[in-house]
Design a protein around this motif. Structure first.
Motif, mmCIF file in Angstrom:
data_model
loop_
_atom_site.group_PDB
_atom_site.id
_atom_site.type_symbol
_atom_site.label_atom_id
_atom_site.label_comp_id
_atom_site.label_asym_id
_atom_site.label_seq_id
_atom_site.Cartn_x
_atom_site.Cartn_y
_atom_site.Cartn_z
ATOM 1 N N VAL A 60 -9.935 16.452 -3.783
ATOM 2 C CA VAL A 60 -11.072 16.334 -4.678
ATOM 3 C C VAL A 60 -11.441 17.746 -5.151
ATOM 4 O O VAL A 60 -11.599 18.657 -4.341
ATOM 5 N N PHE A 68 -13.947 20.230 -7.644
ATOM 6 C CA PHE A 68 -15.210 20.386 -8.347
ATOM 7 C C PHE A 68 -14.970 20.711 -9.819
ATOM 8 O O PHE A 68 -14.122 21.544 -10.161
ATOM 9 N N TYR A 118 -16.653 15.628 -10.149
ATOM 10 C CA TYR A 118 -15.455 16.053 -9.442
ATOM 11 C C TYR A 118 -14.295 15.223 -9.979
ATOM 12 O O TYR A 118 -14.491 14.142 -10.530
ATOM 13 N N PHE A 137 -15.107 11.473 -10.214
ATOM 14 C CA PHE A 137 -16.250 11.061 -9.410
ATOM 15 C C PHE A 137 -17.506 11.789 -9.866
ATOM 16 O O PHE A 137 -17.504 13.004 -10.031
#
Lengths: 113, 115
Positions: B43, B45, B35, B91
């Motif tokens: 955030v 994807f 992400y 992330f």
């Protein structure tokens, strides 16, 4: 278009009060809805998951409700503490796919002593 | 408690350069994700990976991006030719295999700055 909206960018409350955060979505049919906590400069941390056929879920001081008719979830923190100050993210998990999450922008909660 | 780790914590690169971001997922997890979060935004994807192949990817994950699991522990995200707009926090996340398990465990992130 598909949207996930969290009620406000920031919420200030006094210690000991109940914080209520809102997540509304449009044009989605999620199978699950999750809430995550994110501290500055850190990755999201899972808090709670609620399924589409569940109305309410609790974990310690946390409570989540899910109304698929209103397309809304409410996230409550009771007896809030300064340590609860963080950004809280709502995330939808759609029925198809490999558990990919679609996040809202988050609500920053500040709990004052 | 097991956790997802990511290296480096901060990467500065010049526009047009290639970068590789590294992640070590939790050892018994079999679903892996990347992400990204642009500063002040949500955030988003990028890609999911299962059984040594991409299972889903978003519109953001174009030909400039690739993922790999080069060995039994690492999971990498490569950006071939970075652009200014790739500056973000990246992330890595992983998930246990069980169909009833939907909790994703996120790493601390890599802050990528493209100059």
């Amino acid at each position: 278009s598909q949207k996930i909206e969290q009620n406000s960018e920031a919420l200030n409350i006094q210690e000991g009060k109940t914080a209520t955060l809102t997540c509304n979505y449009t044009n989605y049919s999620p199978a699950y809805l999750q809430w995550y906590r994110q501290d500055p400069g850190r990755g999201p941390v899972f808090l709670l998951l609620i399924r589409e056929n569940e109305k309410e879920k609790r974990k310690e001081r946390l409570k989540v409700t899910f109304d698929t008719t209103l397309k809304q979830s409410l996230f409550h923190i009771t007896a809030s503490q300064p340590a609860d100050s963080a950004t809280y993210l709502c995330a939808l998990l759609l029925p198809s796919g490999y558990s990919t999450l679609t996040f809202g922008k988050g609500t920053m909660l500040l709990v004052s002593p | 408690e097991p956790e997802v780790t990511q290296t480096p914590s901060h990467q500065v690169t010049q526009m047009g350069q290639e970068v590789i971001l590294r992640c070590v997922p939790i050892s018994n997890h079999l679903y892996f994700y990347w992400y990204r979060q642009i500063l002040g935004q949500k955030v988003e994807f990028l890609v999911s990976f299962y059984n040594n192949e991409i299972s889903e990817k978003s519109e953001i994950f174009d030909d400039q991006f690739s993922v790999e699991r080069p060995d039994g522990s690492n999971f990498t995200l490569k950006i071939r030719s970075t652009k200014l707009e790739d500056s973000a926090m990246y992330f890595c996340a992983s998930k246990f295999l069980a169909a009833s398990s939907y909790e994703q465990y996120f790493g601390p992130g890599t802050r990528l700055t493209v100059t």
